[in-house]
Design a protein around this motif. Structure first.
Motif, PDB file in Angstrom:
ATOM      1  N   UNK A  19       0.977  -1.271  -0.146  1.00 52.55           N
ATOM      2  CA  UNK A  19       0.155   0.032  -0.088  1.00 52.55           C
ATOM      3  C   UNK A  19       0.818   1.155   0.007  1.00 52.55           C
ATOM      4  N   UNK A  20       0.617   2.238  -0.967  1.00 49.49           N
ATOM      5  CA  UNK A  20       1.394   3.346  -0.849  1.00 49.49           C
ATOM      6  C   UNK A  20       0.558   4.344  -0.144  1.00 49.49           C
ATOM      7  N   UNK A  21       1.190   4.474   1.318  1.00 46.98           N
ATOM      8  CA  UNK A  21       0.643   5.436   2.249  1.00 46.98           C
ATOM      9  C   UNK A  21       0.509   7.003   1.928  1.00 46.98           C
ATOM     10  N   UNK A  22       1.582   7.409   1.131  1.00 44.64           N
ATOM     11  CA  UNK A  22       1.826   8.697   0.669  1.00 44.64           C
ATOM     12  C   UNK A  22       2.655   8.680  -0.441  1.00 44.64           C
ATOM     13  N   UNK A  23       2.542   9.358  -1.602  1.00 43.20           N
ATOM     14  CA  UNK A  23       3.466   9.498  -2.809  1.00 43.20           C
ATOM     15  C   UNK A  23       4.230  10.614  -2.416  1.00 43.20           C
ATOM     16  N   UNK A  24       5.443  10.667  -2.919  1.00 44.87           N
ATOM     17  CA  UNK A  24       6.591  11.385  -2.600  1.00 44.87           C
ATOM     18  C   UNK A  24       7.588  11.296  -4.156  1.00 44.87           C
ATOM     19  N   UNK A  25       8.479  12.243  -4.020  1.00 42.73           N
ATOM     20  CA  UNK A  25       9.754  12.142  -5.128  1.00 42.73           C
ATOM     21  C   UNK A  25      11.165  12.128  -4.708  1.00 42.73           C
ATOM     22  N   UNK A  26      11.167  12.650  -3.065  1.00 43.11           N
ATOM     23  CA  UNK A  26      12.434  12.806  -2.620  1.00 43.11           C
ATOM     24  C   UNK A  26      13.299  11.343  -2.140  1.00 43.11           C
ATOM     25  N   UNK A  27      12.598  10.460  -1.772  1.00 41.54           N
ATOM     26  CA  UNK A  27      13.127   9.138  -1.272  1.00 41.54           C
ATOM     27  C   UNK A  27      11.958   8.174  -0.925  1.00 41.54           C
ATOM     28  N   UNK A  77       9.204  16.862   9.099  1.00 39.35           N
ATOM     29  CA  UNK A  77      10.639  17.363   8.523  1.00 39.35           C
ATOM     30  C   UNK A  77       9.944  17.938   7.297  1.00 39.35           C
ATOM     31  N   UNK A  78       8.841  17.838   6.786  1.00 37.88           N
ATOM     32  CA  UNK A  78       8.591  18.297   5.510  1.00 37.88           C
ATOM     33  C   UNK A  78       9.122  17.849   4.380  1.00 37.88           C
ATOM     34  N   UNK A  79       9.597  16.460   4.428  1.00 31.87           N
ATOM     35  CA  UNK A  79      10.105  15.561   3.350  1.00 31.87           C
ATOM     36  C   UNK A  79       9.151  14.940   2.585  1.00 31.87           C
ATOM     37  N   UNK A  80       9.531  15.257   1.272  1.00 31.77           N
ATOM     38  CA  UNK A  80       8.509  14.691   0.137  1.00 31.77           C
ATOM     39  C   UNK A  80       8.871  13.192   0.008  1.00 31.77           C
ATOM     40  N   UNK A  81       8.377  12.273   0.915  1.00 38.56           N
ATOM     41  CA  UNK A  81       8.946  10.946   0.855  1.00 38.56           C
ATOM     42  C   UNK A  81       7.754   9.998   0.242  1.00 38.56           C
ATOM     43  N   UNK A  82       8.102   9.293  -0.429  1.00 38.46           N
ATOM     44  CA  UNK A  82       6.854   8.097  -0.649  1.00 38.46           C
ATOM     45  C   UNK A  82       7.108   6.956   0.364  1.00 38.46           C
ATOM     46  N   UNK A  83       5.961   6.641   1.084  1.00 34.20           N
ATOM     47  CA  UNK A  83       5.936   5.552   2.095  1.00 34.20           C
ATOM     48  C   UNK A  83       5.277   4.350   1.585  1.00 34.20           C
ATOM     49  N   UNK A  84       5.858   3.375   1.616  1.00 32.54           N
ATOM     50  CA  UNK A  84       5.121   1.921   0.988  1.00 32.54           C
ATOM     51  C   UNK A  84       5.192   1.043   2.308  1.00 32.54           C
ATOM     52  N   UNK A  85       3.852   1.013   2.336  1.00 33.99           N
ATOM     53  CA  UNK A  85       3.561  -0.185   3.483  1.00 33.99           C
ATOM     54  C   UNK A  85       3.697  -1.427   2.926  1.00 33.99           C
TER      55      UNK A  85
END
Length: 350
Positions: free
Chosen positions: A226-234, A253-261
């Motif tokens: 599941x993609x918890x949130x999409x992002x481009x930084x890491x 931290x305001x990081x544009x991270x993509x979190x994969x559960x």
């Protein structure tokens, strides 16, 4: 599969519940619709489980369907193997993951190999539920995260939900699966997600989007991340409690991270991992278990093997330490905002 499954989950009636209630709901549904499902374990019957996950089920479904066992993990799992071969779908509960070790021989030598050694004549459709990880200051006898022991065993599937919605859907899918499944439940988030800070209150599930759980039957396929949130930084690869800690850190931290559960470690959604890392070029792995030979090592190897030419920085891991789980120092052991934040900074600067 149950015949009266809702056509569309978006249109199904839903309610806000915590993970314990979602697990109880899933078990109730499967007991009601499949007469081969039985629940067994220490205190799961009259008492309803030490965390109340089976509360009310014996009263509703009877002592032949939901029953207490002696304090014998080897006996519980061994009996479940026989029940599965006989045609039942047992759901044994191991009260804490730390207690599962006496039953490992039955899981590895019998349950995991039964289909293969019988050339498909017998199967072991059993789902072993167990609370795991930290969260109650239980020290080294009530807080371990032994998931990597089972991901190494061919024939076993390993599932770890992070939300009430996933807990219900994944548990139903696990019970319906014809292979043995280890279903680890992160007890720190039984009643709500949290930020990872000891001095900040736990957010109740009723205020969380993923606590909106449809009534009735639905299942979530095993092996689908599941993609918890999409992002481009890491890309952050994680599961269980660490999903919420990682999300809180990235948000603060305001990081544009993509979190994969990951949701299921075996089978693993390798395609989702590859797609995310190829997009971001950076990867952080977070889990609570000890570092050496933890599942993060396998994830790191997979990412390096499959995404090497897309990586712009070394893969990093934030994990538990290679020590017995401490009692009073639980929050120092637990991967938290400081260590995760430092790893994110290191990756982004590379």
């Amino acid at each position: 599969m149950i015949d009266d499954a809702p056509v569309g989950l978006a249109d199904a009636p839903a309610r806000n519940i915590n993970m314990i209630e979602a697990i109880n709901d899933a078990l109730d549904i499967m007991l009601s619709h499949d007469p081969t499902v039985v629940i067994m374990g220490e205190d799961v019957g009259y008492f309803g489980g030490v965390f109340r996950a089976t509360a009310g089920l014996q009263e509703k479904h009877g002592k032949n369907r939901v029953f207490d066992t002696p304090i014998s993990e080897c006996g519980i799992i061994g009996a479940a193997v026989g029940m599965g071969a006989y045609g039942l779908r047992p759901v044994p509960e191991i009260q804490f993951a730390d207690y599962i070790y006496p039953g490992i021989d039955q899981l590895i030598s019998e349950a995991a190999r039964l289909r293969y050694r019988s050339a498909g004549e017998y199967i072991a459709p059993m789902t072993v539920r167990s609370p795991f990880g930290g969260g109650i200051f239980g020290g080294q006898t009530h807080s371990q995260s032994p998931e990597s022991l089972f991901t190494h065993v061919a024939g076993l599937k390993t599932v770890i939900p992070s939300t009430p919605y996933d807990a219900k859907g994944l548990l139903i899918a696990a019970i319906e699966d014809n292979d043995p499944v280890i279903f680890f439940e992160p007890k720190r988030i039984y009643n709500g997600p949290f930020s990872g800070y000891y001095d900040k209150p736990v957010e109740p599930w009723k205020n969380h989007a993923d606590s909106r759980v449809p009534e009735g039957y639905y299942s979530i396929p095993l092996g689908k991340a599941r993609t918890v949130r999409e992002g481009d930084a890491l890309t952050v690869l994680t599961y269980g409690t660490m999903v919420h800690v990682s999300e809180a850190v990235c948000r603060e931290k305001g990081v544009d991270a993509e979190i994969i559960d990951l949701r299921t470690l075996v089978p693993l959604d390798i395609a989702a991992i590859e797609a995310s890392v190829e997009k971001t070029g950076r990867c952080l792995i977070v889990h609570e278990a000890t570092r050496t030979s933890g599942f993060g090592a396998e994830l790191s190897a997979l990412v390096t093997e499959r995404c090497f030419y897309h990586l712009e920085a070394p893969v990093e891991r934030v994990t538990g330490f290679d020590t017995p789980y401490p009692h009073s120092l639980e929050w120092a052991y637990f991967p938290g905002p400081v260590r995760i934040g430092e790893a994110i900074d290191s990756i982004l600067k590379a």
